[in-house]
Design an enzyme around this catalytic site. Structure first.
Site, PDB file in Angstrom:
ATOM      1  N   CYS A   1      15.794 -12.954 -17.041  1.00 48.47           N
ATOM      2  CA  CYS A   1      14.613 -12.344 -17.795  1.00 48.47           C
ATOM      3  C   CYS A   1      15.212 -11.586 -19.004  1.00 48.47           C
ATOM      4  O   CYS A   1      14.551 -11.499 -20.117  1.00 48.47           O
ATOM      5  CB  CYS A   1      13.932 -11.385 -17.082  1.00 48.47           C
ATOM      6  SG  CYS A   1      13.838 -11.916 -15.335  1.00 48.47           S
ATOM      7  N   ASP A   2      16.242 -10.919 -18.767  1.00 46.85           N
ATOM      8  CA  ASP A   2      16.620 -10.098 -19.891  1.00 46.85           C
ATOM      9  C   ASP A   2      17.828 -10.245 -20.685  1.00 46.85           C
ATOM     10  O   ASP A   2      18.070  -9.398 -21.739  1.00 46.85           O
ATOM     11  CB  ASP A   2      16.729  -8.509 -19.115  1.00 46.85           C
ATOM     12  CG  ASP A   2      15.644  -8.002 -18.558  1.00 46.85           C
ATOM     13  OD1 ASP A   2      14.504  -8.499 -18.652  1.00 46.85           O
ATOM     14  OD2 ASP A   2      15.821  -7.252 -17.462  1.00 46.85           O
TER      15      ASP A   2
ATOM     16  N   CYS B   1      17.845  -8.824 -13.611  1.00 44.72           N
ATOM     17  CA  CYS B   1      17.262 -10.283 -13.930  1.00 44.72           C
ATOM     18  C   CYS B   1      18.190 -10.771 -15.020  1.00 44.72           C
ATOM     19  O   CYS B   1      17.655 -10.572 -15.998  1.00 44.72           O
ATOM     20  CB  CYS B   1      15.832 -10.462 -13.821  1.00 44.72           C
ATOM     21  SG  CYS B   1      15.181 -12.163 -13.934  1.00 44.72           S
TER      22      CYS B   1
END
Ligand code: NAP
Length: 326
Positions: free
Chosen positions: A151-152, A148
């Site tokens: 997300c990261d 992701c």
């Protein structure tokens, strides 16, 4: 979360009757449980894998009001909120195999002896990120292997280089985002044409610090405690090892469609459960929430999963109250 040898599995009491059975222990399932309990529905959560896709992430910094939090801690909080504060029983390592309508209830059976009745069902079974299935992928998941970018990406601020794998919107959007955080992004795609929207393709082609490796495949991920390099093979048989700080595998999702499609639930062409705005499926009394649904497919977030779980619980409540007032 895998089942350790010797783990004692508990299950809901055989033949128990519930108002709502929630299948899935991710943000959508636990939010559904919290709200179902607030609507005084007798509820239970059964889940194969507590945490769902959150188990693929290290730190979460996009869930409102939590600031930055370990994904595992966020999972515990979701669970505690449902189980400890609202007293919804949670049973893990249990997968539902089928449910049949018997008069006003569904008879639900599943693994590890699950055999209960429920007036409504909320399916929050998530979707699975497609994996590359190459050596090193599982070893370094959460240690430089991410599924992701959204997300990261911020965790890689100031790093030298990362690989993004894929040729769809998620991969190209991820590569663009990452190019703002790291010095160099390698975009590895198995064909010579992207399936992503031209909007993303044009930006990627013009971004100086993104190098595209067409017709190429990542065949191995290497490292020690953390990812250090990846082996990339192109169609001509040429292989090279690229030093990287992380690798983002953005090659799409797969719904866990194997069992629920056979129940007559309508899905879209990719196998995601079709729901309306109130998270109702085509089967009265069966609702769905989170990533397993066809909703917001291009924007899978913890906050959207949680929101849809709360809506599904509200719909289960209104379904039951409308039925009882007839
Ligand atoms: P996707 O559209 O299914 O694309 C997956 C990509 O991964 C494809 O390029 C595919 O290659 C490649 N791929 C699949 N399996 C592979 C394998 N085993 N090894 C190497 N490459 C592999 O998935 P997605 O990009 O995650 O997008 C999912 C959905 O969300 C789409 O509907 C997309 O439009 C939407 N989305 C929208 C946005 C946005 O609009 N902002 C952002 C993200 C996602 P091939 O091309 O060769 O098949």
């Amino acid at each position: 979360m895998s089942l350790r040898l010797g783990t004692k599995i508990s299950r809901p009491p055989k033949g128990e009757h519930y108002d709502t059975l929630i299948v899935g222990g991710g943000p959508a399932g636990f939010s559904a449980a919290i709200y179902a309990s607030r609507f005084l529905l007798k509820s239970v959560v059964v889940s194969e894998d507590i945490g769902g896709q959150l188990n693929l992430t290290d730190v979460v910094d996009d869930y409102p009001a939590t600031l930055s939090i370990k994904a595992s801690e966020l999972v515990s909080r979701f669970r505690d909120h449902a189980e400890k504060l609202f007293k919804v029983p949670v049973y893990e390592f249990i997968s539902v195999k089928k449910f049949d309508k018997i008069e006003d209830e569904f008879h639900v059976v599943g693994s590890n002896g699950l055999d209960v009745y429920s007036k409504t069902i909320i399916l929050a079974v998530g979707s699975k990120r497609r994996k590359l299935n190459v050596p090193g992928e599982d070893t370094f998941t959460g240690k430089g292997v991410s599924y992701c970018s959204i997300c990261d990406a911020p965790l890689y601020k100031g790093k030298d280089s990362v690989i993004v794998v894929g040729g769809g919107d998620a991969a190209l959007e991820g590569a663009l985002l990452l190019s703002g955080y790291v010095k160099k992004v390698y975009l590895v795609h198995r064909r010579d044409q992207f399936r992503a929207k031209p909007f993303y393709v044009n930006q990627v082609l013009n971004r100086k610090n993104i190098e595209i490796l067409y017709n190429s495949f990542v065949t191995q991920i290497k490292g020690d405690n953390f990812v250090k390099s990846a082996v990339v093979l192109n169609k001509d048989g040429k292989e090279k090892e690229i030093d990287i700080d992380g690798i983002f595998i953005e090659i799409g999702f797969e719904p866990p469609k194997d069992w629920y499609q056979s129940l007559g639930l309508e899905t879209d062409e990719a196998g995601y459960i079709k729901v309306d705005d109130w998270m109702r499926t085509n089967i009265p009394g069966v609702f769905a929430a989170g990533d397993a649904t066809s909703k917001w497919k291009g924007f899978r977030q913890i906050v959207t999963a949680a929101a849809s779980g709360s809506i599904a619980a509200y719909s289960a409540y209104t379904y039951l109250t409308e039925k009882s007032s007839r």
